[in-house]
Motif scaffolding. Structure first.
Motif, short mmCIF file in Angstrom:
data_model
loop_
_atom_site.label_atom_id
_atom_site.label_comp_id
_atom_site.label_asym_id
_atom_site.label_seq_id
_atom_site.Cartn_x
_atom_site.Cartn_y
_atom_site.Cartn_z
N ILE A 1 0.84 -1.21 0.00
CA ILE A 1 0.00 0.00 0.00
C ILE A 1 0.87 1.25 0.00
N ASP A 2 1.94 1.20 0.76
CA ASP A 2 2.87 2.35 0.82
C ASP A 2 3.53 2.57 -0.53
N LYS A 3 3.99 1.47 -1.14
CA LYS A 3 4.68 1.55 -2.44
C LYS A 3 3.74 2.11 -3.52
N ALA A 4 2.45 1.85 -3.37
CA ALA A 4 1.48 2.34 -4.36
C ALA A 4 1.25 3.85 -4.23
N GLY A 5 1.75 4.44 -3.12
CA GLY A 5 1.71 5.90 -3.02
C GLY A 5 0.65 6.50 -2.11
N ILE A 6 0.12 5.71 -1.19
CA ILE A 6 -0.90 6.25 -0.28
C ILE A 6 -0.24 7.29 0.66
N ASP A 7 -1.02 8.29 1.09
CA ASP A 7 -0.47 9.32 1.99
C ASP A 7 -0.42 8.87 3.45
N VAL A 8 -1.51 8.23 3.88
CA VAL A 8 -1.63 7.88 5.31
C VAL A 8 -2.04 6.42 5.43
N ILE A 9 -1.35 5.69 6.31
CA ILE A 9 -1.76 4.32 6.63
C ILE A 9 -2.28 4.33 8.05
N LEU A 10 -3.51 3.86 8.21
CA LEU A 10 -4.13 3.78 9.53
C LEU A 10 -4.08 2.34 10.02
N VAL A 11 -3.43 2.14 11.15
CA VAL A 11 -3.54 0.84 11.82
C VAL A 11 -4.80 0.97 12.68
N GLY A 12 -5.94 0.66 12.06
CA GLY A 12 -7.23 0.89 12.69
C GLY A 12 -7.56 -0.23 13.66
N ASP A 13 -8.41 0.11 14.64
CA ASP A 13 -8.88 -0.96 15.52
C ASP A 13 -9.90 -1.85 14.79
N SER A 14 -10.17 -1.52 13.50
CA SER A 14 -10.93 -2.43 12.64
C SER A 14 -10.16 -3.75 12.48
N ALA A 15 -8.91 -3.79 12.93
CA ALA A 15 -8.16 -5.05 13.01
C ALA A 15 -8.96 -6.07 13.82
N ALA A 16 -9.71 -5.57 14.80
CA ALA A 16 -10.54 -6.47 15.61
C ALA A 16 -11.51 -7.25 14.73
N ASN A 17 -12.06 -6.56 13.70
CA ASN A 17 -13.01 -7.21 12.79
C ASN A 17 -12.28 -8.03 11.74
N VAL A 18 -11.40 -7.37 10.97
CA VAL A 18 -10.88 -8.03 9.77
C VAL A 18 -9.71 -8.97 10.05
N MET A 19 -8.97 -8.74 11.11
CA MET A 19 -7.85 -9.64 11.42
C MET A 19 -8.26 -10.71 12.43
N ALA A 20 -9.10 -10.31 13.40
CA ALA A 20 -9.39 -11.23 14.51
C ALA A 20 -10.80 -11.83 14.46
N GLY A 21 -11.68 -11.28 13.59
CA GLY A 21 -13.02 -11.86 13.44
C GLY A 21 -14.01 -11.51 14.53
#
Ligand code: KIV
Length: 270
Positions: free
Chosen positions: A39-59
């Motif tokens: 995502i960084d290499k593609a040129g995005i300005d901001v990367i958010l390590v969101g607490d949406s990790a609870a949903n998409v990473m941990a279910g």
């Protein structure tokens, strides 16, 4: 043209410059090293390590269960993959609400243990003391208003927020407050587009929308916009590819090739 390696990190000051010059701010979530790197290499300005990790990473059903230790684990993996984007990390539920001392301690852990540059906090006037205290320690804060997922049990529903006059008025006042406190940007989630536009026009601080119409920038959950999640289809989500199908097809082909004695072939062994 400068190479990817020479590219300088995006700063909070640049977000302000982007708004001042009318250049849109782009933001996506990431939770691991490899995805953050792409995502960084593609040129995005901001990367958010969101607490949406609870949903998409941990279910989990909501963002509430994720811990500060887990966020620090995800965020430090992301930071190792990023060269250019500004990295923002959510303070998870329960790590700032009780008091400003706790909020500062949690923000300091994120800054020291992950190498990220900004913390994000949900809420307006309710989070005022916490935001003030974190900012006073020199830590940049991104605000988050509108549909704030850590308050889902108070809302009782994921419907569009601030449709009624009193909630819309509070949203406007909260956005002004966050700007006065010194937040570097504000995420506004799932509110009517005209309301978010009014706020983005009134305020000088960058407004980053998710389901809030065309404002100073946009954020989406990467797993949603890449089609890794299928069950979540709100109106504001544009899917840019269908990784669910791409991965499913690839795995099915792998299984077929093994069963047919096609993998590994002569060239794929020693
Ligand atoms: O946790 C998250 O991914 C977020 C975005 C939806 C803004 O807060």
């Amino acid at each position: 043209m400068s190479s990817y390696k020479e590219i300088k990190k995006i700063t909070t000051h640049q977000l302000q410059e982007f708004k001042n010059s009318g250049r849109k701010i782009t933001m996506l979530t990431a939770y691991d090293y490899s995805m953050a790197k792409i995502i960084d290499k593609a040129g995005i300005d901001v990367i958010l390590v969101g607490d949406s990790a609870a949903n998409v990473m941990a279910g989990y059903e909501s963002t509430l269960p994720i811990t500060l230790d887990e966020m620090i684990f995800y965020a430090s993996n992301v930071v190792r993959g990023v060269k250019r984007a500004l990295v923002v990390v959510d303070l998870p539920f329960g790590t700032y609400q009780s008091n400003s001392k706790l909020a500062l301690a949690s923000a300091i852990r994120i800054m020291k243990e992950t190498g990220a540059e900004v913390v994000k906090i949900e809420g307006g006037s309710e989070s005022k003391d916490q935001i003030k205290r974190i900012l006073s320690a020199g830590i940049p804060v991104m605000g988050h208003l509108g549909l704030i997922p850590q308050s889902i049990h108070r809302f009782g529903t994921y419907v569009v927020r601030a449709q009624e006059e009193n909630e819309a008025q509070k949203l406007i006042e909260d956005a002004h407050l966050l700007q006065e406190l010194g937040c570097c940007a504000i995420v506004i989630e799932k509110v009517p587009a005209v309301l978010a536009k009014k706020i983005a026009t009134e305020l000088t601080v960058p407004i980053i929308g998710i389901g809030a119409g065309n404002v100073d920038g946009q954020v989406l959950v990467s797993y949603d916009m890449l089609g890794l999640t299928q069950e979540f289809s709100p109106r504001f989500l544009r899917r840019y590819c269908n990784l669910d199908k791409i991965i499913t097809d690839a795995v099915a082909n792998y299984i077929t090739d093994i069963r047919n004695n096609d993998f590994p072939n002569e060239d794929e062994q020693y």
